[in-house]
Structure formats: C-alpha cells, structure tokens
Scaffold this active site. Sequence first.
Site, PDB file in Angstrom:
ATOM      1  N   GLY A 252       0.838  -1.195   0.000  1.00 35.43           N
ATOM      2  CA  GLY A 252       0.000   0.000   0.000  1.00 35.43           C
ATOM      3  C   GLY A 252       0.871   1.243   0.000  1.00 35.43           C
ATOM      4  O   GLY A 252       2.098   1.143   0.012  1.00 35.43           O
ATOM      5  N   LYS A 253       0.206   2.390  -0.002  1.00 36.46           N
ATOM      6  CA  LYS A 253       0.954   3.646  -0.083  1.00 36.46           C
ATOM      7  C   LYS A 253       1.954   3.801   1.062  1.00 36.46           C
ATOM      8  O   LYS A 253       3.040   4.330   0.884  1.00 36.46           O
ATOM      9  CB  LYS A 253       0.001   4.827  -0.089  1.00 36.46           C
ATOM     10  CG  LYS A 253      -0.647   4.960  -1.452  1.00 36.46           C
ATOM     11  CD  LYS A 253      -1.470   6.198  -1.602  1.00 36.46           C
ATOM     12  CE  LYS A 253      -2.189   6.121  -2.944  1.00 36.46           C
ATOM     13  NZ  LYS A 253      -3.418   6.857  -2.978  1.00 36.46           N
ATOM     14  N   ARG A 254       1.578   3.286   2.241  1.00 34.34           N
ATOM     15  CA  ARG A 254       2.475   3.426   3.382  1.00 34.34           C
ATOM     16  C   ARG A 254       3.717   2.562   3.284  1.00 34.34           C
ATOM     17  O   ARG A 254       4.699   2.792   3.973  1.00 34.34           O
ATOM     18  CB  ARG A 254       1.757   2.979   4.656  1.00 34.34           C
ATOM     19  CG  ARG A 254       0.809   3.978   5.203  1.00 34.34           C
ATOM     20  CD  ARG A 254      -0.199   3.247   6.045  1.00 34.34           C
ATOM     21  NE  ARG A 254      -1.093   4.215   6.644  1.00 34.34           N
ATOM     22  CZ  ARG A 254      -1.146   4.438   7.930  1.00 34.34           C
ATOM     23  NH1 ARG A 254      -0.381   3.766   8.754  1.00 34.34           N
ATOM     24  NH2 ARG A 254      -1.974   5.330   8.402  1.00 34.34           N
ATOM     25  N   ASP A 255       3.643   1.517   2.465  1.00 38.57           N
ATOM     26  CA  ASP A 255       4.781   0.595   2.417  1.00 38.57           C
ATOM     27  C   ASP A 255       5.684   0.850   1.226  1.00 38.57           C
ATOM     28  O   ASP A 255       6.486   0.009   0.873  1.00 38.57           O
ATOM     29  CB  ASP A 255       4.297  -0.860   2.316  1.00 38.57           C
ATOM     30  CG  ASP A 255       3.059  -1.113   3.122  1.00 38.57           C
ATOM     31  OD1 ASP A 255       3.137  -0.914   4.329  1.00 38.57           O
ATOM     32  OD2 ASP A 255       2.028  -1.479   2.536  1.00 38.57           O
ATOM     33  N   GLY A 256       5.521   1.928   0.571  1.00 32.77           N
ATOM     34  CA  GLY A 256       6.454   2.216  -0.522  1.00 32.77           C
ATOM     35  C   GLY A 256       5.780   2.286  -1.876  1.00 32.77           C
ATOM     36  O   GLY A 256       6.449   2.461  -2.883  1.00 32.77           O
TER      37      GLY A 256
END
Length: 488
Positions: A252-256
Amino acid sequence: MDHNTQKVVTRFAPSPTGFMHIGGVRTALYAYLWARKHNGTFILRIEDTDKEREVAGSIEHIQESLRWLGITWDYGPDSESTPFGSCIQSERLPSYLKYAQVLIEKGLAYADPYTEEEVAAFRAKATEEKRPFLYREHRPTKTEAWDGTKPLRLKVPEIKRYTWNDAVRGELSAGEEMLDDVVLIKSDGYPTYNFAHIIDDHEMGVTHIMRADEFISSQPKFLSIYDALGFEYPTFVTLPPILRDDRTKKLGKRDGAKDILEYRNEGYLPEAMINFLALIGWNPGTDQELFNEEELINTFEISRIQRAGAAFNEEKLLWTNKQHLVKKDPAFLFEYVEKALPQSLKGASGFTEEKLRRLVPTLIERIHVAAEISATAEAGECDFAFIAPTSYDVEMLKWKTDTDVKAVVPRLQKVVSLLSEADFSSPDIIKAALMPYAEEVGKGEVFSPLRISLSGKSQSPDPFTIAYIIGLEETLSRISFACDKIGG
Ligand code: GLU
C-alpha cells in the site's frame, strides 16, 4: 487467434487518477518488454471515461514517468496520428457509440428504464434478502428506444458458466452469478471501463492484455461483452499482486507504493528501477539478477511470470541500484554526487571541484542511492574533504601505546617530510610512501594520529584517501595544525 503469425500488440491503459506507483509501472514494463521482444507495437492508452475521478496533470505525469524509465510507446496520447484514432478514450466516443448501436440492433443492449432510486431499492432488497444483487433479474420486459439520456445496458447474450484461459493462471472459470447486464454507456454519454476497453483493444488490434489481478473477477462480464460483439478474445495475462516485504498484504501507499517519480528524486537510476521491477513476479529461470534493458527484452517470457504474489523488497532495490551505479562513468557519477551534496558543503570555503572529483569514488563505495549522500553529508561524514578540522580534542591523537600526546609530534613531523616528497596521484601511492616508516615504528602509531589530524574524527576514511582527496598542501596544513594544537 493465431499469435504466431500475428504481430504482437500490447498496451498499458492507466486511468489519469493520480501518480503512477510501482504496480502500474510494472504492468507497463511487462507489456512493453513483450511488444519489443516481438518487434510488435506498444500503445499507451489513457482511460479517462470516469471524469469524476480524474486528477489534473496525470496524463503528463504518466508520460513523464514512463519516459524517465525509457518505456517508450509507439502510439500514445501525444501521437499526432495512429491507424485507429486517438489513444485517449474521451476522444474516442464515436467508436463506443458505433458499437453500442451494433448491440442495440442485435437486441443485445437496451435503455435502462429505472431511476437511480429504483435501482438502489432493488439493491437494498437483495441485501435484505441476503442475495447478491443482479440487475438482470429486473430486466424490463418492454424498453424505450435509447436516446442517450439513460444508461445503456448489455443484455447478457447467454447466461452460462464461463471457462477461459489465462496465460499466467491457466484455465479459470466462474459461474453465471458473475454475469450481469452491466452498463455500457452512462447517462453522461461516456462509456464504462468494461465496455470501452474492449472496443479499444479490438480496434487497436491488441493481442495480449496484461493487467493487475483486481480485474480477474470481472472477466466473465468482459467475456460476455466480447461474445455479444462477436469479438475474438485476446490473450489474457494476469499479473501477480505486489505484496509487502512480509507478504502479509498487498503493498500500500504506506509501504512504498509511492509515486515512481519520487524514486527518481531520491536518485534511483532508471535502469536499476526497471531491472528491479521486472523481477517482481517474473524470473528468467537462471541466477542472473542484473539485467540491462536489452537483456530484459531478450529474456522476458510470459510463461515465466509467477502466479503467486511477489514481494517488494526495498533492500533488493537498494542493492540493484548500487550494482548499476558502480557501472557508471566518472563524469556521470560526479554530477550525480554533486547534485546530492548539501549546500553546506558546496558552499564551504574549502570546497573545490577537484576535491569533489576525488571524493566521488569513496562516497559511491559507501552508498546505494543519492538520497544516502545527503544523509551521509548531513551526519558530517564528508566534512573532511572540504572543512579543515579545528575543534577536536588533541587527546584523540594519541595511539594506545602513547602515554603523552606529545609523543605523536615527531612521528607526524616524519610523515610531513615523507609526504612532501610523495606523489599524490592515488591513495595507494601515498600509502606506499609512508609504509616503510610505519612498519618501522608501528602502523597504528603512525596512521592513527595522521588520520585523526586529517579528519578530526574518531571515524573516517583511511588517511591515504583523505590525503589524496584534499591534496598535499591541505594535508600538510592539517598536520601542522595538529602539532601546533598539541603544543610543547
Ligand atoms: N484503466 C484500467 C486501470 O487503470 C486499466 C485496466 C486494463 O488494463 O484493462 O487499471
């Protein structure tokens, strides 16, 4: 369809709803590699029929991202002419209307007579009865002629179980509950994705559709539209999802899963990015891990795309970038480092381009990507190259066998006389000039105070590298400063 004789045509079909993240770029890359491998055609098509979700600037952003990576298209939103019209869906409305008309004439499309509220009520009732909502269960018996003010719906030609082949996942099938009278043209006059992409792929002669797995559940609906139109199926290639490194869920966006251009800003090389992305979900069947673009084109095979989710490993990305970085020529690396170096160093009074040129190999050895250069520099680890150390504690100059720091002065003086005669053309030559003396009195005794007098730090590169980078004059001046600081 006989793909052996047919020219390969692939496409990447993003919706202009924001930036491109690595999942999208990987889809583009695979489609691109497959087309290039077969001397085929690669099309960049913009799917902008959902005007509400559109984000201004996305089309430029998508093109900029692909251009950066060297993923070039034969036809795209910037093409002046193509054999099939525009590559932007909102400019292809006449095509969709033409096929809508064909379906109406065949009795396979009809005007949706219901208001939005009525459809919502059907849906609510189905939910209440714990049944899936199927529009076709409410298919009207009598319909008005379609005048464009109402949605146009498909009349599913045959309610049946669908079985189809996916080049990655093999034979797949889904029951009739997956079929419905989907909207083909919305009341705003734009086609739905479901309808538009099938018309486009047909008119553009697309032979292989590579796309994310989120579309797989819609496949029976797509197939019913192909059947209604009498179109042949292309080859479906469902790509594996990209997972977080711990494989617990989709990236997801938080993981890169960030804007691909952020990687450019951080100093990732496009060739490294492509190399890395190609290997998320595909492997060549050998141990080879480093590829240039040409090797990827030659080696890439759809049959070696994996089914299972593939992890996004940030460490691997760093490693890959480093492997490509060290292959770059000195002029490139100079510019690469120069751009990343903070102003605090570039503006230092001791800064010269020559010193920077000599610092580059040392710095490149220690980093994977430009973003680490600023971090390294901000931690003061490059100061030695441009800023003479003045504020260190002289006691640091002592070697462990020294009881008094004054003992290092004669050794440093000897080093001065040896260096004054030395050739400064490489760290190794500088080292060789000092070695006989160091072997005589002890390496730590000589090199440790020398290194600290040059860097002012307990940790730094070796003294030969520092001396080489800062040059003879500056080296002698720093040693003399150290001796003066000791005093006595
Ligand atoms: N416009 C779709 C998307 O943005 C493309 C899906 C497809 O490739 O057919 O994901």
